[in-house]
Design a protein around this motif. Structure first.
Motif, short mmCIF file in Angstrom:
data_model
loop_
_atom_site.label_atom_id
_atom_site.label_comp_id
_atom_site.label_asym_id
_atom_site.label_seq_id
_atom_site.Cartn_x
_atom_site.Cartn_y
_atom_site.Cartn_z
N TYR B 52 -3.50 -9.12 -0.99
CA TYR B 52 -2.24 -8.65 -0.39
C TYR B 52 -2.36 -8.55 1.13
O TYR B 52 -1.46 -8.98 1.86
CB TYR B 52 -1.86 -7.29 -0.99
CG TYR B 52 -0.45 -6.88 -0.68
CD1 TYR B 52 0.59 -7.23 -1.53
CD2 TYR B 52 -0.14 -6.16 0.46
CE1 TYR B 52 1.90 -6.87 -1.24
CE2 TYR B 52 1.15 -5.79 0.76
CZ TYR B 52 2.17 -6.15 -0.10
OH TYR B 52 3.47 -5.80 0.20
N ARG B 59 1.38 -13.46 7.58
CA ARG B 59 2.83 -13.50 7.87
C ARG B 59 3.18 -12.57 9.02
O ARG B 59 4.35 -12.31 9.27
CB ARG B 59 3.65 -13.20 6.60
CG ARG B 59 3.62 -11.77 6.13
CD ARG B 59 4.52 -11.54 4.91
NE ARG B 59 4.40 -10.19 4.43
CZ ARG B 59 3.83 -9.82 3.28
NH1 ARG B 59 3.31 -10.72 2.48
NH2 ARG B 59 3.78 -8.55 2.92
N TYR B 63 2.78 -4.09 9.19
CA TYR B 63 2.10 -3.01 8.47
C TYR B 63 0.62 -3.29 8.20
O TYR B 63 0.02 -2.68 7.32
CB TYR B 63 2.86 -2.71 7.17
CG TYR B 63 4.31 -2.44 7.47
CD1 TYR B 63 4.69 -1.25 8.08
CD2 TYR B 63 5.28 -3.40 7.24
CE1 TYR B 63 6.01 -1.02 8.43
CE2 TYR B 63 6.60 -3.17 7.57
CZ TYR B 63 6.96 -1.98 8.18
OH TYR B 63 8.26 -1.76 8.54
N LEU C 42 11.81 -7.73 7.04
CA LEU C 42 11.57 -6.43 6.41
C LEU C 42 11.91 -6.46 4.93
O LEU C 42 11.28 -5.78 4.12
CB LEU C 42 12.34 -5.33 7.14
CG LEU C 42 11.74 -4.97 8.50
CD1 LEU C 42 12.67 -4.04 9.28
CD2 LEU C 42 10.37 -4.30 8.33
N GLU C 45 8.78 -7.76 3.34
CA GLU C 45 7.74 -6.72 3.36
C GLU C 45 8.01 -5.66 2.29
O GLU C 45 7.12 -5.24 1.56
CB GLU C 45 7.71 -6.01 4.73
CG GLU C 45 7.24 -6.85 5.90
CD GLU C 45 5.80 -7.30 5.79
OE1 GLU C 45 4.97 -6.56 5.25
OE2 GLU C 45 5.50 -8.44 6.23
N ALA C 47 10.16 -5.72 -0.40
CA ALA C 47 10.13 -6.22 -1.79
C ALA C 47 8.69 -6.36 -2.27
O ALA C 47 8.37 -5.98 -3.40
CB ALA C 47 10.86 -7.57 -1.88
N ILE C 49 5.84 -4.87 -1.20
CA ILE C 49 5.08 -3.63 -1.41
C ILE C 49 5.64 -2.85 -2.61
O ILE C 49 4.88 -2.21 -3.35
CB ILE C 49 5.03 -2.76 -0.13
CG1 ILE C 49 3.93 -1.68 -0.25
CG2 ILE C 49 6.36 -2.09 0.16
CD1 ILE C 49 2.53 -2.17 -0.16
N GLU C 66 -1.92 6.66 -1.91
CA GLU C 66 -2.06 5.97 -0.62
C GLU C 66 -1.04 4.82 -0.49
O GLU C 66 -0.44 4.62 0.57
CB GLU C 66 -3.47 5.38 -0.46
CG GLU C 66 -4.57 6.41 -0.28
CD GLU C 66 -5.11 6.94 -1.61
OE1 GLU C 66 -4.48 6.70 -2.66
OE2 GLU C 66 -6.18 7.58 -1.59
N LEU C 67 -0.89 4.07 -1.56
CA LEU C 67 0.06 2.95 -1.53
C LEU C 67 1.50 3.45 -1.40
O LEU C 67 2.31 2.85 -0.69
CB LEU C 67 -0.09 2.10 -2.81
CG LEU C 67 -1.40 1.32 -2.93
CD1 LEU C 67 -1.60 0.83 -4.36
CD2 LEU C 67 -1.44 0.14 -1.96
N VAL C 70 2.32 4.18 2.25
CA VAL C 70 2.66 2.97 3.00
C VAL C 70 4.04 2.46 2.60
O VAL C 70 4.86 2.08 3.44
CB VAL C 70 1.60 1.85 2.77
CG1 VAL C 70 1.97 0.60 3.56
CG2 VAL C 70 0.20 2.32 3.16
N LYS C 73 6.96 4.30 4.22
CA LYS C 73 7.17 3.91 5.62
C LYS C 73 7.92 2.58 5.72
O LYS C 73 8.85 2.44 6.52
CB LYS C 73 5.80 3.79 6.31
CG LYS C 73 5.87 3.45 7.78
CD LYS C 73 4.45 3.37 8.36
CE LYS C 73 4.41 2.61 9.67
NZ LYS C 73 5.00 3.29 10.82
N ILE C 74 7.53 1.62 4.89
CA ILE C 74 8.18 0.31 4.91
C ILE C 74 9.63 0.44 4.45
O ILE C 74 10.54 -0.15 5.03
CB ILE C 74 7.38 -0.72 4.06
CG1 ILE C 74 5.96 -0.88 4.63
CG2 ILE C 74 8.11 -2.06 4.00
CD1 ILE C 74 5.04 -1.82 3.84
N ASP C 77 11.77 1.83 7.26
CA ASP C 77 12.07 0.82 8.30
C ASP C 77 13.10 -0.18 7.80
O ASP C 77 13.99 -0.59 8.55
CB ASP C 77 10.78 0.08 8.70
CG ASP C 77 9.80 0.98 9.43
OD1 ASP C 77 10.16 2.13 9.76
OD2 ASP C 77 8.66 0.53 9.69
#
Lengths: 108, 108, 108, 108
Positions: B52, B59, B63, C42, C45, C47, C49, C66-67, C70, C73-74, C77
Protein backbone atom coordinates in the motif's frame (compact mmCIF):
# COMPACT_ATOMS: atom_id res chain seq x y z
CA UNK A 1 10.27 -20.63 -5.08
CA UNK A 2 7.45 -19.09 -7.04
CA UNK A 3 8.57 -15.56 -6.39
CA UNK A 4 12.03 -16.31 -7.84
CA UNK A 5 10.74 -18.12 -10.92
CA UNK A 6 8.79 -14.95 -11.64
CA UNK A 7 11.54 -12.48 -10.76
CA UNK A 8 11.62 -10.86 -14.19
CA UNK A 9 7.87 -10.45 -14.19
CA UNK A 10 8.01 -8.94 -10.69
CA UNK A 11 10.54 -6.34 -11.81
CA UNK A 12 8.53 -5.40 -14.88
CA UNK A 13 5.26 -5.25 -12.91
CA UNK A 14 6.86 -3.02 -10.32
CA UNK A 15 8.27 -0.69 -12.97
CA UNK A 16 4.85 -0.54 -14.64
CA UNK A 17 3.06 0.20 -11.35
CA UNK A 18 5.49 3.03 -10.68
CA UNK A 19 5.21 4.45 -14.20
CA UNK A 20 1.42 4.34 -14.17
CA UNK A 21 1.11 6.01 -10.78
CA UNK A 22 3.67 8.64 -11.77
CA UNK A 23 1.73 9.24 -15.00
CA UNK A 24 -1.52 9.51 -13.00
CA UNK A 25 0.05 12.14 -10.74
CA UNK A 26 1.62 14.01 -13.66
CA UNK A 27 -1.51 14.01 -15.84
CA UNK A 28 -3.40 15.68 -12.99
CA UNK A 29 -0.83 18.50 -13.06
CA UNK A 30 -1.02 19.10 -16.83
CA UNK A 31 -2.69 22.20 -18.30
CA UNK A 32 -4.67 20.03 -20.70
CA UNK A 33 -6.06 17.74 -18.01
CA UNK A 34 -9.35 17.58 -19.96
CA UNK A 35 -7.45 15.67 -22.67
CA UNK A 36 -5.95 13.29 -20.11
CA UNK A 37 -9.02 11.88 -18.40
CA UNK A 38 -8.90 8.50 -20.14
CA UNK A 39 -5.19 8.30 -19.36
CA UNK A 40 -5.81 9.13 -15.67
CA UNK A 41 -8.45 6.41 -15.45
CA UNK A 42 -6.32 3.76 -17.15
CA UNK A 43 -3.23 4.70 -15.15
CA UNK A 44 -5.15 3.92 -11.97
CA UNK A 45 -6.54 0.66 -13.36
CA UNK A 46 -3.13 -0.45 -14.54
CA UNK A 47 -1.18 0.56 -11.43
CA UNK A 48 -3.70 -1.20 -9.21
CA UNK A 49 -3.76 -4.50 -11.11
CA UNK A 50 0.06 -4.54 -11.43
CA UNK A 51 0.40 -4.05 -7.68
CA UNK A 52 -2.21 -6.73 -7.08
CA UNK A 53 -0.47 -9.22 -9.37
CA UNK A 54 2.93 -8.51 -7.78
CA UNK A 55 1.49 -9.37 -4.37
CA UNK A 56 -0.27 -12.45 -5.75
CA UNK A 57 2.96 -13.77 -7.29
CA UNK A 58 4.96 -13.27 -4.10
CA UNK A 59 2.41 -15.10 -1.96
CA UNK A 60 2.43 -18.01 -4.41
CA UNK A 61 -1.21 -17.50 -5.35
CA UNK A 62 -2.79 -20.30 -7.41
CA UNK A 63 -4.40 -17.60 -9.59
CA UNK A 64 -1.34 -15.93 -11.08
CA UNK A 65 -2.17 -17.14 -14.57
CA UNK A 66 -5.74 -15.79 -14.59
CA UNK A 67 -4.72 -12.49 -13.02
CA UNK A 68 -1.82 -12.09 -15.46
CA UNK A 69 -4.23 -12.50 -18.33
CA UNK A 70 -6.42 -9.63 -17.05
CA UNK A 71 -3.32 -7.57 -16.31
CA UNK A 72 -1.99 -8.02 -19.86
CA UNK A 73 -5.24 -6.66 -21.28
CA UNK A 74 -5.24 -3.63 -18.99
CA UNK A 75 -1.56 -2.95 -19.78
CA UNK A 76 -2.33 -3.11 -23.51
CA UNK A 77 -5.14 -0.58 -23.17
CA UNK A 78 -3.09 1.74 -20.97
CA UNK A 79 -0.14 1.55 -23.38
CA UNK A 80 -2.41 2.39 -26.32
CA UNK A 81 -3.90 5.43 -24.57
CA UNK A 82 -0.61 6.75 -23.17
CA UNK A 83 1.07 6.41 -26.57
CA UNK A 84 -1.35 9.06 -27.93
CA UNK A 85 0.08 11.78 -25.69
CA UNK A 86 3.44 13.52 -26.13
CA UNK A 87 4.15 14.11 -22.44
CA UNK A 88 7.31 12.29 -21.34
CA UNK A 89 5.46 10.59 -18.50
CA UNK A 90 2.91 9.23 -20.98
CA UNK A 91 5.53 7.97 -23.42
CA UNK A 92 7.48 6.32 -20.60
CA UNK A 93 4.33 4.81 -19.22
CA UNK A 94 3.36 3.44 -22.63
CA UNK A 95 6.75 1.74 -22.86
CA UNK A 96 6.50 0.23 -19.36
CA UNK A 97 2.96 -0.97 -20.07
CA UNK A 98 3.97 -2.67 -23.32
CA UNK A 99 6.81 -4.52 -21.60
CA UNK A 100 4.54 -5.49 -18.76
CA UNK A 101 1.82 -6.76 -21.09
CA UNK A 102 4.38 -9.01 -22.75
CA UNK A 103 5.72 -10.33 -19.42
CA UNK A 104 2.14 -10.99 -18.27
CA UNK A 105 1.32 -12.94 -21.40
CA UNK A 106 4.32 -15.19 -20.72
CA UNK A 107 2.97 -16.20 -17.33
CA UNK A 108 -0.74 -16.34 -18.23
CA UNK B 1 9.62 13.62 -8.64
CA UNK B 2 8.27 12.11 -5.47
CA UNK B 3 8.77 8.55 -6.61
CA UNK B 4 12.46 9.23 -7.32
CA UNK B 5 13.13 11.06 -4.04
CA UNK B 6 11.85 7.95 -2.33
CA UNK B 7 13.62 5.43 -4.55
CA UNK B 8 15.55 3.79 -1.73
CA UNK B 9 12.40 3.44 0.35
CA UNK B 10 10.56 1.96 -2.64
CA UNK B 11 13.24 -0.70 -3.09
CA UNK B 12 13.23 -1.62 0.58
CA UNK B 13 9.42 -1.68 0.74
CA UNK B 14 9.27 -3.93 -2.29
CA UNK B 15 11.87 -6.29 -0.83
CA UNK B 16 9.93 -6.38 2.44
CA UNK B 17 6.62 -7.08 0.70
CA UNK B 18 8.21 -9.97 -1.19
CA UNK B 19 9.89 -11.39 1.92
CA UNK B 20 6.71 -11.20 3.98
CA UNK B 21 4.56 -12.84 1.34
CA UNK B 22 7.18 -15.53 0.76
CA UNK B 23 7.34 -16.11 4.53
CA UNK B 24 3.52 -16.31 4.66
CA UNK B 25 3.53 -18.96 1.93
CA UNK B 26 6.42 -20.87 3.51
CA UNK B 27 5.00 -20.82 7.05
CA UNK B 28 1.82 -22.43 5.74
CA UNK B 29 3.95 -25.30 4.39
CA UNK B 30 5.85 -25.93 7.64
CA UNK B 31 5.21 -28.99 9.82
CA UNK B 32 4.94 -26.78 12.90
CA UNK B 33 2.34 -24.45 11.40
CA UNK B 34 0.67 -24.24 14.82
CA UNK B 35 3.79 -22.37 16.03
CA UNK B 36 3.67 -20.03 13.06
CA UNK B 37 0.19 -18.54 13.32
CA UNK B 38 1.32 -15.18 14.68
CA UNK B 39 3.99 -15.04 11.98
CA UNK B 40 1.43 -15.85 9.26
CA UNK B 41 -0.84 -13.06 10.50
CA UNK B 42 1.93 -10.46 10.73
CA UNK B 43 3.37 -11.46 7.36
CA UNK B 44 0.04 -10.61 5.77
CA UNK B 45 -0.30 -7.34 7.68
CA UNK B 46 3.22 -6.32 6.77
CA UNK B 47 3.11 -7.35 3.11
CA UNK B 48 -0.18 -5.52 2.65
CA UNK B 49 0.90 -2.23 4.23
CA UNK B 50 4.24 -2.27 2.39
CA UNK B 51 2.45 -2.75 -0.92
CA UNK B 52 0.00 0.00 0.00
CA UNK B 53 2.76 2.43 0.93
CA UNK B 54 4.71 1.67 -2.26
CA UNK B 55 1.64 2.56 -4.31
CA UNK B 56 1.00 5.68 -2.21
CA UNK B 57 4.56 6.93 -2.72
CA UNK B 58 4.46 6.40 -6.48
CA UNK B 59 1.19 8.29 -6.87
CA UNK B 60 2.62 11.18 -4.83
CA UNK B 61 0.10 10.75 -2.05
CA UNK B 62 -0.03 13.56 0.51
CA UNK B 63 -0.21 10.89 3.25
CA UNK B 64 3.12 9.15 2.80
CA UNK B 65 4.38 10.35 6.17
CA UNK B 66 1.38 9.07 8.17
CA UNK B 67 1.31 5.76 6.30
CA UNK B 68 5.06 5.29 6.74
CA UNK B 69 4.64 5.74 10.46
CA UNK B 70 2.05 2.93 10.63
CA UNK B 71 4.18 0.80 8.29
CA UNK B 72 7.26 1.19 10.53
CA UNK B 73 5.31 -0.09 13.52
CA UNK B 74 3.98 -3.12 11.62
CA UNK B 75 7.48 -3.88 10.25
CA UNK B 76 8.90 -3.72 13.80
CA UNK B 77 6.32 -6.19 15.07
CA UNK B 78 6.77 -8.56 12.12
CA UNK B 79 10.57 -8.43 12.52
CA UNK B 80 10.27 -9.23 16.21
CA UNK B 81 8.02 -12.23 15.59
CA UNK B 82 9.95 -13.62 12.62
CA UNK B 83 13.24 -13.34 14.53
CA UNK B 84 11.92 -15.93 17.02
CA UNK B 85 11.81 -18.68 14.38
CA UNK B 86 14.82 -20.48 12.89
CA UNK B 87 13.36 -21.08 9.45
CA UNK B 88 15.44 -19.33 6.78
CA UNK B 89 12.35 -17.56 5.40
CA UNK B 90 11.63 -16.16 8.86
CA UNK B 91 15.18 -14.97 9.45
CA UNK B 92 15.29 -13.34 6.01
CA UNK B 93 11.92 -11.76 6.58
CA UNK B 94 13.03 -10.38 9.96
CA UNK B 95 16.00 -8.75 8.27
CA UNK B 96 13.90 -7.24 5.47
CA UNK B 97 11.36 -5.95 8.03
CA UNK B 98 14.05 -4.28 10.16
CA UNK B 99 15.50 -2.49 7.14
CA UNK B 100 12.05 -1.46 6.02
CA UNK B 101 11.11 -0.15 9.47
CA UNK B 102 14.20 2.03 9.42
CA UNK B 103 13.49 3.34 5.90
CA UNK B 104 9.89 4.08 6.91
CA UNK B 105 10.97 6.03 9.96
CA UNK B 106 13.15 8.23 7.73
CA UNK B 107 10.15 9.29 5.64
CA UNK B 108 7.58 9.46 8.43
CA UNK C 1 -15.95 -11.06 16.94
CA UNK C 2 -13.98 -8.06 15.84
CA UNK C 3 -15.84 -7.64 12.59
CA UNK C 4 -19.18 -7.51 14.45
CA UNK C 5 -18.00 -5.09 17.12
CA UNK C 6 -17.06 -2.78 14.27
CA UNK C 7 -20.17 -3.37 12.16
CA UNK C 8 -21.23 0.30 12.14
CA UNK C 9 -17.74 1.40 11.13
CA UNK C 10 -17.68 -1.22 8.36
CA UNK C 11 -20.95 0.09 6.93
CA UNK C 12 -19.79 3.69 7.00
CA UNK C 13 -16.39 2.82 5.52
CA UNK C 14 -18.03 0.90 2.72
CA UNK C 15 -20.41 3.76 1.97
CA UNK C 16 -17.47 6.17 1.94
CA UNK C 17 -15.40 3.96 -0.38
CA UNK C 18 -18.33 3.78 -2.79
CA UNK C 19 -19.01 7.53 -2.65
CA UNK C 20 -15.37 8.42 -3.20
CA UNK C 21 -14.93 6.08 -6.14
CA UNK C 22 -18.20 7.26 -7.66
CA UNK C 23 -17.06 10.87 -7.19
CA UNK C 24 -13.69 10.01 -8.81
CA UNK C 25 -15.47 8.54 -11.83
CA UNK C 26 -17.94 11.44 -12.02
CA UNK C 27 -15.31 14.18 -11.65
CA UNK C 28 -13.47 12.73 -14.64
CA UNK C 29 -16.65 13.17 -16.72
CA UNK C 30 -17.25 16.81 -15.73
CA UNK C 31 -16.69 19.68 -18.17
CA UNK C 32 -14.65 21.54 -15.57
CA UNK C 33 -12.31 18.64 -14.85
CA UNK C 34 -9.46 21.16 -14.47
CA UNK C 35 -11.23 22.41 -11.31
CA UNK C 36 -11.62 18.88 -9.99
CA UNK C 37 -8.05 17.60 -9.95
CA UNK C 38 -7.60 17.91 -6.18
CA UNK C 39 -10.95 16.18 -5.71
CA UNK C 40 -9.96 13.35 -8.08
CA UNK C 41 -6.72 12.82 -6.17
CA UNK C 42 -8.34 12.84 -2.74
CA UNK C 43 -11.20 10.60 -3.89
CA UNK C 44 -8.64 7.95 -4.81
CA UNK C 45 -6.71 8.36 -1.56
CA UNK C 46 -9.88 8.15 0.48
CA UNK C 47 -11.47 5.23 -1.38
CA UNK C 48 -8.25 3.25 -1.12
CA UNK C 49 -7.68 3.77 2.59
CA UNK C 50 -11.35 3.06 3.40
CA UNK C 51 -11.18 -0.21 1.47
CA UNK C 52 -7.92 -1.06 3.20
CA UNK C 53 -9.31 -0.35 6.65
CA UNK C 54 -12.46 -2.38 5.93
CA UNK C 55 -10.31 -5.39 5.06
CA UNK C 56 -8.07 -4.83 8.10
CA UNK C 57 -11.08 -4.75 10.45
CA UNK C 58 -12.57 -7.92 9.01
CA UNK C 59 -9.31 -9.87 9.34
CA UNK C 60 -9.00 -8.72 12.97
CA UNK C 61 -5.83 -6.77 12.29
CA UNK C 62 -3.96 -5.56 15.38
CA UNK C 63 -3.48 -2.20 13.61
CA UNK C 64 -7.07 -1.04 13.24
CA UNK C 65 -6.55 1.85 15.62
CA UNK C 66 -3.50 3.28 13.82
CA UNK C 67 -5.05 2.81 10.39
CA UNK C 68 -8.32 4.40 11.52
CA UNK C 69 -6.40 7.44 12.66
CA UNK C 70 -4.83 7.89 9.21
CA UNK C 71 -8.19 7.18 7.57
CA UNK C 72 -9.92 9.87 9.66
CA UNK C 73 -7.40 12.47 8.49
CA UNK C 74 -7.81 11.52 4.82
CA UNK C 75 -11.62 11.54 5.15
CA UNK C 76 -11.47 15.02 6.71
CA UNK C 77 -9.37 16.35 3.82
CA UNK C 78 -11.55 14.70 1.18
CA UNK C 79 -14.72 16.05 2.84
CA UNK C 80 -13.27 19.57 2.92
CA UNK C 81 -12.33 19.48 -0.77
CA UNK C 82 -15.56 17.87 -1.98
CA UNK C 83 -17.64 20.36 0.00
CA UNK C 84 -16.25 23.17 -2.20
CA UNK C 85 -17.92 21.78 -5.33
CA UNK C 86 -21.64 21.96 -6.14
CA UNK C 87 -21.84 18.69 -8.10
CA UNK C 88 -24.20 16.25 -6.40
CA UNK C 89 -21.54 13.55 -6.34
CA UNK C 90 -19.18 15.92 -4.52
CA UNK C 91 -21.76 16.98 -1.95
CA UNK C 92 -22.74 13.36 -1.31
CA UNK C 93 -19.11 12.35 -1.06
CA UNK C 94 -18.40 15.17 1.43
CA UNK C 95 -21.24 13.89 3.60
CA UNK C 96 -20.03 10.27 3.46
CA UNK C 97 -16.47 11.37 4.25
CA UNK C 98 -17.56 13.40 7.27
CA UNK C 99 -19.51 10.47 8.70
CA UNK C 100 -16.60 8.15 8.02
CA UNK C 101 -14.09 10.46 9.67
CA UNK C 102 -16.24 10.47 12.79
CA UNK C 103 -16.61 6.67 12.82
CA UNK C 104 -12.85 6.31 12.34
CA UNK C 105 -12.10 8.61 15.25
CA UNK C 106 -14.26 6.42 17.48
CA UNK C 107 -12.14 3.35 16.75
CA UNK C 108 -8.74 5.06 16.62
CA UNK D 1 -24.60 4.78 -12.44
CA UNK D 2 -22.42 1.71 -12.59
CA UNK D 3 -22.21 1.30 -8.87
CA UNK D 4 -26.03 1.24 -8.58
CA UNK D 5 -26.57 -1.18 -11.44
CA UNK D 6 -24.26 -3.52 -9.57
CA UNK D 7 -25.67 -2.91 -6.09
CA UNK D 8 -26.61 -6.52 -5.46
CA UNK D 9 -23.17 -7.71 -6.54
CA UNK D 10 -21.54 -5.11 -4.29
CA UNK D 11 -23.49 -6.35 -1.28
CA UNK D 12 -22.65 -9.98 -1.97
CA UNK D 13 -18.97 -9.19 -2.61
CA UNK D 14 -18.76 -7.24 0.62
CA UNK D 15 -20.38 -10.09 2.57
CA UNK D 16 -17.97 -12.55 0.99
CA UNK D 17 -14.92 -10.39 1.77
CA UNK D 18 -16.02 -10.16 5.39
CA UNK D 19 -16.74 -13.89 5.68
CA UNK D 20 -13.42 -14.87 4.12
CA UNK D 21 -11.38 -12.55 6.32
CA UNK D 22 -13.29 -13.67 9.40
CA UNK D 23 -12.67 -17.31 8.41
CA UNK D 24 -8.95 -16.52 7.88
CA UNK D 25 -8.74 -15.04 11.38
CA UNK D 26 -10.75 -17.88 12.93
CA UNK D 27 -8.82 -20.68 11.19
CA UNK D 28 -5.60 -19.27 12.65
CA UNK D 29 -7.13 -19.64 16.12
CA UNK D 30 -8.24 -23.27 15.68
CA UNK D 31 -6.48 -26.18 17.41
CA UNK D 32 -6.25 -28.07 14.14
CA UNK D 33 -4.63 -25.22 12.21
CA UNK D 34 -2.54 -27.79 10.32
CA UNK D 35 -5.79 -28.98 8.70
CA UNK D 36 -6.75 -25.43 7.79
CA UNK D 37 -3.78 -24.23 5.76
CA UNK D 38 -5.49 -24.52 2.38
CA UNK D 39 -8.50 -22.73 3.83
CA UNK D 40 -6.32 -19.92 5.24
CA UNK D 41 -4.66 -19.46 1.85
CA UNK D 42 -7.91 -19.42 -0.12
CA UNK D 43 -9.60 -17.13 2.41
CA UNK D 44 -6.92 -14.54 1.76
CA UNK D 45 -7.11 -14.98 -2.02
CA UNK D 46 -10.87 -14.69 -1.98
CA UNK D 47 -11.11 -11.75 0.43
CA UNK D 48 -8.52 -9.82 -1.57
CA UNK D 49 -10.11 -10.33 -4.99
CA UNK D 50 -13.61 -9.55 -3.63
CA UNK D 51 -12.33 -6.30 -2.13
CA UNK D 52 -10.55 -5.49 -5.38
CA UNK D 53 -13.63 -6.15 -7.49
CA UNK D 54 -15.82 -4.07 -5.16
CA UNK D 55 -13.48 -1.12 -5.63
CA UNK D 56 -13.31 -1.70 -9.39
CA UNK D 57 -17.11 -1.69 -9.70
CA UNK D 58 -17.50 1.50 -7.70
CA UNK D 59 -14.93 3.38 -9.78
CA UNK D 60 -16.70 2.25 -12.96
CA UNK D 61 -13.72 0.24 -14.14
CA UNK D 62 -13.89 -1.00 -17.76
CA UNK D 63 -12.58 -4.38 -16.52
CA UNK D 64 -15.39 -5.46 -14.22
CA UNK D 65 -16.34 -8.36 -16.47
CA UNK D 66 -12.82 -9.86 -16.65
CA UNK D 67 -12.21 -9.37 -12.94
CA UNK D 68 -15.60 -10.88 -12.06
CA UNK D 69 -14.70 -13.97 -14.06
CA UNK D 70 -11.48 -14.48 -12.04
CA UNK D 71 -13.35 -13.70 -8.83
CA UNK D 72 -16.01 -16.35 -9.59
CA UNK D 73 -13.33 -19.00 -9.99
CA UNK D 74 -11.61 -18.06 -6.72
CA UNK D 75 -14.97 -18.00 -4.89
CA UNK D 76 -15.77 -21.48 -6.25
CA UNK D 77 -12.47 -22.87 -4.99
CA UNK D 78 -12.79 -21.20 -1.60
CA UNK D 79 -16.37 -22.46 -1.22
CA UNK D 80 -15.27 -26.01 -2.06
CA UNK D 81 -12.45 -25.96 0.49
CA UNK D 82 -14.44 -24.29 3.27
CA UNK D 83 -17.33 -26.73 2.79
CA UNK D 84 -15.00 -29.57 3.87
CA UNK D 85 -14.64 -28.18 7.40
CA UNK D 86 -17.30 -28.28 10.13
CA UNK D 87 -16.32 -25.03 11.85
CA UNK D 88 -19.18 -22.53 11.73
CA UNK D 89 -16.93 -19.88 10.19
CA UNK D 90 -16.01 -22.29 7.39
CA UNK D 91 -19.61 -23.27 6.68
CA UNK D 92 -20.70 -19.62 6.66
CA UNK D 93 -17.80 -18.72 4.44
CA UNK D 94 -18.64 -21.52 2.00
CA UNK D 95 -22.18 -20.16 1.73
CA UNK D 96 -21.02 -16.58 1.17
CA UNK D 97 -18.51 -17.73 -1.46
CA UNK D 98 -21.13 -19.73 -3.37
CA UNK D 99 -23.48 -16.74 -3.49
CA UNK D 100 -20.64 -14.49 -4.54
CA UNK D 101 -19.50 -16.86 -7.30
CA UNK D 102 -23.03 -16.80 -8.70
CA UNK D 103 -23.26 -12.99 -8.54
CA UNK D 104 -19.87 -12.71 -10.23
CA UNK D 105 -20.88 -15.01 -13.06
CA UNK D 106 -23.89 -12.75 -13.73
CA UNK D 107 -21.65 -9.74 -14.32
CA UNK D 108 -18.78 -11.53 -16.06
Amino acid sequence: MAHQQYQEALNVLHECMESCNHCFDSCLKEDDVQMMTKCIRLDRECADICGYLEAAITRNSPYVSELASVCAKICDDCAEECAKHDHDHCQECAKACRECAEACRKIS
